[in-house]
Each structure stands twice: as C-alpha cells, then as structure tokens.
Design a protein around this motif. Structure first.
Motif, PDB file in Angstrom:
ATOM      1  N   ILE A 146       0.741   5.476  -9.983  1.00 23.54           N
ATOM      2  CA  ILE A 146      -0.180   5.765  -8.886  1.00 23.54           C
ATOM      3  C   ILE A 146       0.589   5.636  -7.576  1.00 23.54           C
ATOM      4  CG2 ILE A 146      -0.988   3.356  -8.780  1.00 23.54           C
ATOM      5  CD1 ILE A 146      -3.796   4.496  -8.070  1.00 23.54           C
ATOM      6  N   SER A 199      -5.303   2.104 -11.400  1.00 26.54           N
ATOM      7  CA  SER A 199      -5.940   2.018 -10.089  1.00 26.54           C
ATOM      8  C   SER A 199      -5.237   0.939  -9.281  1.00 26.54           C
ATOM      9  CB  SER A 199      -7.436   1.701 -10.232  1.00 26.54           C
ATOM     10  OG  SER A 199      -7.631   0.448 -10.859  1.00 26.54           O
ATOM     11  N   ARG A 200      -5.554   0.880  -7.993  1.00 26.98           N
ATOM     12  CA  ARG A 200      -4.924  -0.131  -7.152  1.00 26.98           C
ATOM     13  C   ARG A 200      -5.923  -0.662  -6.146  1.00 26.98           C
ATOM     14  NH1 ARG A 200       0.058   2.716  -4.789  1.00 26.98           N
ATOM     15  NH2 ARG A 200       0.395   0.679  -3.820  1.00 26.98           N
ATOM     16  N   ASN A 211      -5.336  -2.337  -2.634  1.00 29.17           N
ATOM     17  CA  ASN A 211      -4.322  -2.712  -1.652  1.00 29.17           C
ATOM     18  C   ASN A 211      -4.670  -3.999  -0.925  1.00 29.17           C
ATOM     19  OD1 ASN A 211      -2.722  -0.470  -2.261  1.00 29.17           O
ATOM     20  ND2 ASN A 211      -3.780   0.810  -0.764  1.00 29.17           N
ATOM     21  N   THR A 244      -2.504  10.093  -9.370  1.00 29.52           N
ATOM     22  CA  THR A 244      -2.184   9.413 -10.616  1.00 29.52           C
ATOM     23  C   THR A 244      -1.476  10.350 -11.589  1.00 29.52           C
ATOM     24  OG1 THR A 244      -4.375   9.927 -11.525  1.00 29.52           O
ATOM     25  CG2 THR A 244      -4.113   7.790 -10.423  1.00 29.52           C
ATOM     26  N   SER A 257       0.811  -1.216   0.000  1.00 28.47           N
ATOM     27  CA  SER A 257       0.000   0.000   0.000  1.00 28.47           C
ATOM     28  C   SER A 257       0.846   1.269   0.000  1.00 28.47           C
ATOM     29  CB  SER A 257      -0.945   0.009   1.199  1.00 28.47           C
ATOM     30  OG  SER A 257      -0.214  -0.032   2.405  1.00 28.47           O
ATOM     31  N   VAL A 295      -2.263  -3.795  -8.801  1.00 32.22           N
ATOM     32  CA  VAL A 295      -2.467  -2.547  -9.529  1.00 32.22           C
ATOM     33  C   VAL A 295      -3.006  -2.897 -10.912  1.00 32.22           C
ATOM     34  CG1 VAL A 295      -0.083  -2.457 -10.415  1.00 32.22           C
ATOM     35  CG2 VAL A 295      -1.420  -0.351 -10.214  1.00 32.22           C
ATOM     36  N   TRP A 324       0.692   6.097  -3.044  1.00 32.17           N
ATOM     37  CA  TRP A 324      -0.063   5.580  -1.896  1.00 32.17           C
ATOM     38  C   TRP A 324      -1.294   6.426  -1.582  1.00 32.17           C
ATOM     39  CZ3 TRP A 324      -0.442   8.323   2.771  1.00 32.17           C
ATOM     40  CH2 TRP A 324       0.358   9.472   2.844  1.00 32.17           C
ATOM     41  N   THR A 362      -3.128   7.524  -3.935  1.00 29.36           N
ATOM     42  CA  THR A 362      -3.877   7.340  -5.182  1.00 29.36           C
ATOM     43  C   THR A 362      -3.823   8.555  -6.085  1.00 29.36           C
ATOM     44  OG1 THR A 362      -6.082   7.939  -4.320  1.00 29.36           O
ATOM     45  CG2 THR A 362      -5.410   5.648  -4.101  1.00 29.36           C
TER      46      THR A 362
END
Length: 125
Positions: free
Chosen positions: A51, A70-71, A73, A57, A30, A78, A53, A55
């Motif tokens: 990206i 996008s991710r 965690n 971008t 994360s 990702v 931690w 978020t």
C-alpha cells in the motif's frame, strides 16, 4: 532508522481469519510504501500485498479477494486482514517499509529499506 514490529500471527483453522498489524517508528510514516511478504519453509520469500501513500494497493494473485491491506497513519500502523485462510498461507509474515515511497517495484523486496522480525501464521487443515 525505522523500526517495524509485527503482531497478530497465530494458529487458525482453514477458512478462518487473522489480522496482522505492523507498528512503525518514523516521523513520515504516511509517505512510506508499506509491504507484506511471507516465507514458508522450503520456499522463497513471496510478495503478498503493498500500500502506498495514496492508499493504492497491490496484491499477489493468490490472496486477491481474501486479504486486505490497509493503513492508519495516525497510529503509524499497517494492517493485513486475512480471511478464508488456507493451509498454503502458512508462513512467517514480514512487513517492510520503503521510505522512498516507490510504487512501480512494490512487489519486489529490493526497494524496501526496513523489515520487521516476522510473525508466524499457521493454518491447519
């Protein structure tokens, strides 16, 4: 040691969509800055998206409005959602992890400590 495994590449027609995934090992995923890069035959490796931690971008201009990074965690994953694909998007796509969580140089390959093996994306015209 962080291992990255990409998936989701393939052959798609121009205008189509693909979603790439990159599964990462590591207890502190994360906190990583994650990036996607690509390399087309005869061309140098190119930054695509990143990206962090928080978020935040970042995208290369050529994919803005078409690609979304996008991710998740909880899944240590990702994603790169690619839409309105063009033949010039054809390349091997690599995900990369910067475990120092940098952001200022996220578009450069230099800060990334770990790289996946790559997944081929081919867009036919």
């Amino acid at each position: 040691q962080v291992q990255l495994v990409e998936s989701g590449g393939g052959l798609v027609e121009s205008g189509g969509s693909l979603r790439l995934s990159c599964a990462a090992s590591g207890r502190t995923f994360s906190s990583y800055t994650m990036g996607w890069f690509r390399k087309a035959p005869g061309k140098e490796r190119e930054f695509v998206a990143a990206i962090n931690w928080r978020t935040y971008t970042l995208y290369v201009d050529s994919v803005k409005g078409r690609f979304t990074i996008s991710r998740d965690n909880a899944k240590n994953t990702v994603y790169l959602q690619m839409s309105s694909l063009k033949p010039e998007d054809t390349a091997v796509y690599y995900c990369a992890a910067d475990i120092s969580a940098g952001w200022r140089t996220a578009a450069s390959p230099d800060p990334y400590h770990y790289w996946g093996q790559g997944t081929q994306v081919t867009v036919s015209s």
